[in-house]
Each structure stands twice: as C-alpha cells, then as structure tokens.
Scaffold this active site. Structure first.
Site, PDB file in Angstrom:
ATOM      1  N   GLU A  92      -1.476  -8.165   5.353  1.00 53.52           N
ATOM      2  CA  GLU A  92      -1.037  -8.551   6.703  1.00 53.52           C
ATOM      3  C   GLU A  92      -2.149  -8.517   7.736  1.00 53.52           C
ATOM      4  O   GLU A  92      -1.922  -8.899   8.867  1.00 53.52           O
ATOM      5  CB  GLU A  92       0.121  -7.642   7.157  1.00 53.52           C
TER       6      GLU A  92
ATOM      7  N   HIS B  80      -3.294  -4.439   1.614  1.00 59.22           N
ATOM      8  CA  HIS B  80      -2.684  -4.914   2.855  1.00 59.22           C
ATOM      9  C   HIS B  80      -2.854  -6.432   2.910  1.00 59.22           C
ATOM     10  O   HIS B  80      -3.983  -6.902   3.038  1.00 59.22           O
ATOM     11  CB  HIS B  80      -3.399  -4.299   4.059  1.00 59.22           C
TER      12      HIS B  80
ATOM     13  N   CYS C  41       0.839  -1.201   0.000  1.00 60.84           N
ATOM     14  CA  CYS C  41       0.000   0.000   0.000  1.00 60.84           C
ATOM     15  C   CYS C  41       0.876   1.255   0.000  1.00 60.84           C
ATOM     16  O   CYS C  41       1.514   1.528  -1.007  1.00 60.84           O
ATOM     17  CB  CYS C  41      -0.997  -0.061   1.150  1.00 60.84           C
TER      18      CYS C  41
HETATM   19  N1  GLN Z   1      -3.492   6.466   0.734  1.00 58.99           N
HETATM   20  C1  GLN Z   1      -2.291   6.251   1.463  1.00 58.99           C
HETATM   21  C2  GLN Z   1      -1.128   7.052   0.891  1.00 58.99           C
HETATM   22  O1  GLN Z   1      -1.288   7.739  -0.042  1.00 58.99           O
HETATM   23  C3  GLN Z   1      -1.926   4.778   1.492  1.00 58.99           C
HETATM   24  C4  GLN Z   1      -2.974   4.015   2.269  1.00 58.99           C
HETATM   25  C5  GLN Z   1      -2.480   2.773   2.914  1.00 58.99           C
HETATM   26  O2  GLN Z   1      -1.269   2.519   3.024  1.00 58.99           O
HETATM   27  N2  GLN Z   1      -3.402   1.988   3.402  1.00 58.99           N
HETATM   28  O3  GLN Z   1      -0.053   6.993   1.410  1.00 58.99           O
END
Ligand code: GLN
Length: 225
Positions: free
Chosen positions: A203, A201, A107
């Site tokens: 995890e 994610h 992410c």
């Molecule tokens: N939207 C977040 C970002 O731009 C990432 C979101 C996440 O890691 N769950 O960093």
C-alpha cells in the site's frame, strides 16, 4: 484489472504521503474496512478508494458489522492483537473470518491471520489462514527493503512492494492454501478462498493491483448467493 493499471510514479525508498481524500460514498461499491487500532491504516484507505471501494476505519465490533471485507494492516502484530482483545473486536472478527468475510492481511496482518506462529511466546491472533508464519523472518528494521515481485494471477509485470520487518510463511498447513509468490523458497503471498495475505506492504508504493484484486474478491463474495 490490469488494463486500468497506470504505472505509479514511485522510486524505491520513497513513501507516499499526503492527506486522505474525502470519502466519496457510493451505494453500488463494496464497503471495505481497514482495521484501525494501530499501524499503516491511511495508505490502505487511500488505495481502496482509488480502487473504487467505500473505505472505512474499523475500531469496534459495530464498525465491523458495517463492512463487506476487511484489511488487517501492517504495524506491530503484538500491539494490534492486544488492542483487538481490549476493544473486544477479536471474537467478532474471528467469527466474521470463519463465516467467509474476505480479509486481506498485510505484514503484521499476515501474522494476525495465521493459525500458527513459529515462536514460543504466545500472542493473540485472529487465525483462519492455515499457515505457520515466522515474524521478522527477513531480519530487523535495518534489513527492510523495497523490491519488485511477480505474483501469480496479477497481470502487468512485477509489483512494487516494501518488506518492512516482514514475516514469511514457514509452512503451509492445508491443501486449500495457494502460494502466489515466494522469496528464497518461502511463501510471501498466499490465498485461501476469500483470505489473502502478503508478507510485504503493497500500500505504500501506489501499485494498487493487489488492492484491486481484493476489491474484486469482495464484489464476488457479495454477488454469491
Ligand atoms: N514485525 C512486525 C510484527 O511482528 C510486522 C512488521 C510490519 O507489519 N511491517 O508484527
């Protein structure tokens, strides 16, 4: 890998909680760090330990020296990027990634590993992964969703994963980037040699197969001459 996998008792929407188990250190196991400046650190440490790795939090360049591989967790990529600069970990981390350290970005971690971001504003990134990534590509926090997704090379059926204000790869910039999964025609899991990145994610659901694959990548990198 798939033979050892036990289906997690997890239902969509549920998050795993609880105390981090005490580390059981083994000299044979690889030591894998989780970048612990901000974001979803605990569940990655737990998943790594379930997969037989020594798992350690990484906050400083000295911590980084002690690990064989690294997970860059989800969280807020702008905040993690600022803290990487402030804690003087950004340049040492770029050097380790460039030198081939296996690194898994989830992410916000995918955003931070990307060479390019699909936005006008500048934010510090680690880079190394030859993709252009768009932040929040699936909408806002309320558009977050849990799903099951088939990932090439991961046996045992679809993975349980969570998309939380998730990014996606808008463009692959080099031939050495393999797309392992897509949503709506956009890559959400990519691999480039020892670098792995997921939009989602992996995890928080107890489905450890991607972590197990990453631990195997780290073991292979350590065994290579
Ligand atoms: N939207 C977040 C970002 O731009 C990432 C979101 C996440 O890691 N769950 O960093």
């Amino acid at each position: 890998m798939s033979g050892r996998f036990v289906a997690p008792r997890w239902t969509p929407g549920e998050r795993l909680t609880g105390r981090l188990p005490d580390p059981e250190w083994s000299d044979e196991a690889p030591t894998i760090g989780v970048l612990a400046l901000q974001g979803d650190v605990l569940e990655h440490l737990r998943a790594l330990r379930r997969c037989g790795a020594n798992a350690a939090q990484v906050r400083t360049a000295t911590d980084l020296d002690g690990v064989d591989g690294l997970i860059v967790p989800g969280g807020e990529s702008t905040t993690i990027g600022k803290l990487l600069t402030r804690f003087e970990v950004l340049e040492p981390l770029r050097a380790r990634v460039a030198a081939g350290m296996p690194t898994f970005g989830t992410c916000a971690g995918m955003i931070l590993l990307s060479d390019e971001l699909d936005q006008d504003v500048e934010q510090p990134v680690i880079g190394g992964l030859h993709v252009r990534t768009r932040r929040n590509a699936f909408g806002r926090q309320l558009d977050s969703f849990d799903t099951r997704i088939e990932v090439a090379g991961i046996d045992g059926g679809p993975l349980d994963v969570a998309f939380i204000r998730a990014p996606r790869v808008e463009q692959v910039l080099a031939d050495d980037v393999e797309v392992l999964a897509e949503v709506d025609g956009y890559p959400v899991v990519v691999r480039q040699g020892p670098l792995l990145a997921t939009s989602f994610h992996p995890e928080v659901t107890g489905d450890d197969r991607l972590h197990a694959a990453f631990v195997a990548t780290v073991r292979n990198a350590m065994a290579a001459p």
